[in-house]
Enzyme design. Structure first.
Site, PDB file in Angstrom:
ATOM      1  CG  ASP A 176      -2.007  -0.966   1.138  1.00 36.91           C
ATOM      2  OD1 ASP A 176      -2.297  -1.501   0.044  1.00 36.91           O
ATOM      3  OD2 ASP A 176      -2.400  -1.475   2.234  1.00 36.91           O
TER       4      ASP A 176
ATOM      5  CE  LYS B 198     -10.955  -5.955  -1.019  1.00 33.35           C
ATOM      6  NZ  LYS B 198     -11.090  -4.975   0.390  1.00 33.35           N
TER       7      LYS B 198
ATOM      8  CG  ASN C 205      -4.812  -5.633   4.867  1.00 33.54           C
ATOM      9  OD1 ASN C 205      -3.736  -5.348   5.326  1.00 33.54           O
ATOM     10  ND2 ASN C 205      -5.603  -5.005   3.893  1.00 33.54           N
TER      11      ASN C 205
ATOM     12  CD  GLU D 212      -7.606  -7.455  -3.167  1.00 31.87           C
ATOM     13  OE1 GLU D 212      -7.892  -6.098  -3.213  1.00 31.87           O
ATOM     14  OE2 GLU D 212      -6.711  -7.855  -2.285  1.00 31.87           O
TER      15      GLU D 212
ATOM     16  N   GLY E  61     -20.243  -0.415   8.028  1.00 29.08           N
ATOM     17  CA  GLY E  61     -19.417   0.634   8.667  1.00 29.08           C
ATOM     18  C   GLY E  61     -20.072   1.391   9.640  1.00 29.08           C
TER      19      GLY E  61
ATOM     20  N   GLY F  13     -12.969  -3.576   6.914  1.00 28.11           N
ATOM     21  CA  GLY F  13     -13.447  -4.935   6.519  1.00 28.11           C
ATOM     22  C   GLY F  13     -12.815  -5.812   6.712  1.00 28.11           C
ATOM     23  CG  ASP F  14      -9.196  -6.173   4.208  1.00 26.99           C
ATOM     24  OD1 ASP F  14     -10.275  -6.716   3.814  1.00 26.99           O
ATOM     25  OD2 ASP F  14      -8.449  -5.446   3.889  1.00 26.99           O
TER      26      ASP F  14
END
Length: 322
Positions: A14, A41, A44, A140, A231, A267-268
């Site tokens: 990243d 993803k 993580n 992914e 979220g 989310g991960d």
């Protein structure tokens, strides 16, 4: 020690910029900060799981390059047992992340080596599948690798958890059906409902939908458990016939109060700590694992970054108690 959780997924290096607000097309804005670190993803989620004290194994693909060396180094420093398929013909994946003052993010990613995880390499890790209680995948990687991972997991009666992110254009119904637990966010849930259940529920309406209607949408999408991460609105859980020791077939869980500065990777954090909690909590209700995962995800938003931002079990306990 045999792995209790096996995660097959992506590694991405990243590159994150912090800005006051997102630039408009053609505009150059001065960034208030920059960082580069491990992400992806799958990776993580593996870090989030391992930091909860659960024995975790990660399988992924990287290039034969400096970013790949970063991946191996970080995993080693974390004590994460990782099996790397090193591609000579593909670079290690990299992303560009822009984070605004509200903690929102915009991301572009080149998945590179992740889309070429070799099936023969997965077969070589048969012992890891045989030892795993839970197998977690995302989208992914190349779909044939994910399908094989779930086939190997199924042979050994492992719990199969799929985080369907990002929704792959060639995703087929069979892969969804093979997952015992699905963990989409509201955007992914909206896309999946439209494609596989002929239900049009806009992403921005998912969190506000009537619980009964949302449960019906989940049942049309999957016969198994669906957990929608929402979220700042928490999450929604919908079970099929297997209630996983819960007393209700569907319910909401409110979010924890935190001072979020970066939601990238939350989310991960949720998916990774959910499979960790399912191992840690044994025969307790599924809802207990959901509450724990929500705490890990919430706490992760108070730190900029993805894999390095994943809190450990002691930090979660110190903040929220047992």
């Amino acid at each position: 020690m045999s792995p209790r959780v096996l995660i097959i997924g992506s590694y991405v290096q990243d590159h994150a910029w912090v800005v006051d607000k997102f630039p408009i097309p053609g505009e150059t804005r001065r960034a208030k900060g920059f960082s580069s670190g491990p992400g992806g993803k799958g990776f993580n989620q593996a870090i989030a799981c391992a930091r909860q004290g659960v024995n975790t194994v990660f399988i992924g693909a990287i290039g034969h390059d400096s970013l790949g060396e970063c991946a191996k180094s970080f995993a080693a420093n974390e004590g994460l047992q990782a099996y790397w398929h090193i591609r000579e013909d593909m670079p290690t994946a990299a992303s560009s992340i822009v984070i605004n003052a509200d903690g929102e993010n915009m991301i572009a990613v080149n998945l590179a080596a992740n889309e070429f995880l070799d099936l023969a390499f997965l077969h070589e890790q048969a012992e890891q599948f045989e030892a795993a209680d839970t197998v977690l995948c995302q989208l992914e990687n190349n779909l044939d690798a994910i399908q094989l991972a779930f086939q190997l997991a199924g042979k050994n009666n492992a719990l199969r958890v799929l985080n369907p992110a990002p929704v792959h254009p060639e995703l087929e119904r069979g892969l969804l059906d093979s997952a015992d637990v699905l963990t989409p966010n509201e955007t992914e849930f909206s896309l999946l409902c439209k494609r596989f259940a002929d239900i049009d529920i806009p992403a921005d309406q998912v969190a506000h939908a009537d619980d009964g209607k949302l449960h019906d949408c989940c049942r049309a999408l999957s016969a198994n458990t669906v957990v929608i991460t929402l979220g700042r609105f928490g999450c929604f859980v919908s079970h099929g016939q297997n209630l996983r020791r819960d007393s209700r077939s569907y319910y909401r869980v409110e979010p924890e109060a935190v001072d979020a500065i970066d939601t990238t990777g939350a989310g991960d954090a949720f998916s990774g700590s959910l499979v960790a909690a399912l191992s840690l909590l044994g025969e307790r209700p599924f809802s207990d694992a959901i509450h724990y995962a929500g705490r890990v995800a919430a706490l992760s938003t108070e730190t900029i970054g993805t894999a390095p931002a994943m809190p450990n079990r002691a930090e979660v306990k110190a903040r929220f108690g047992e």
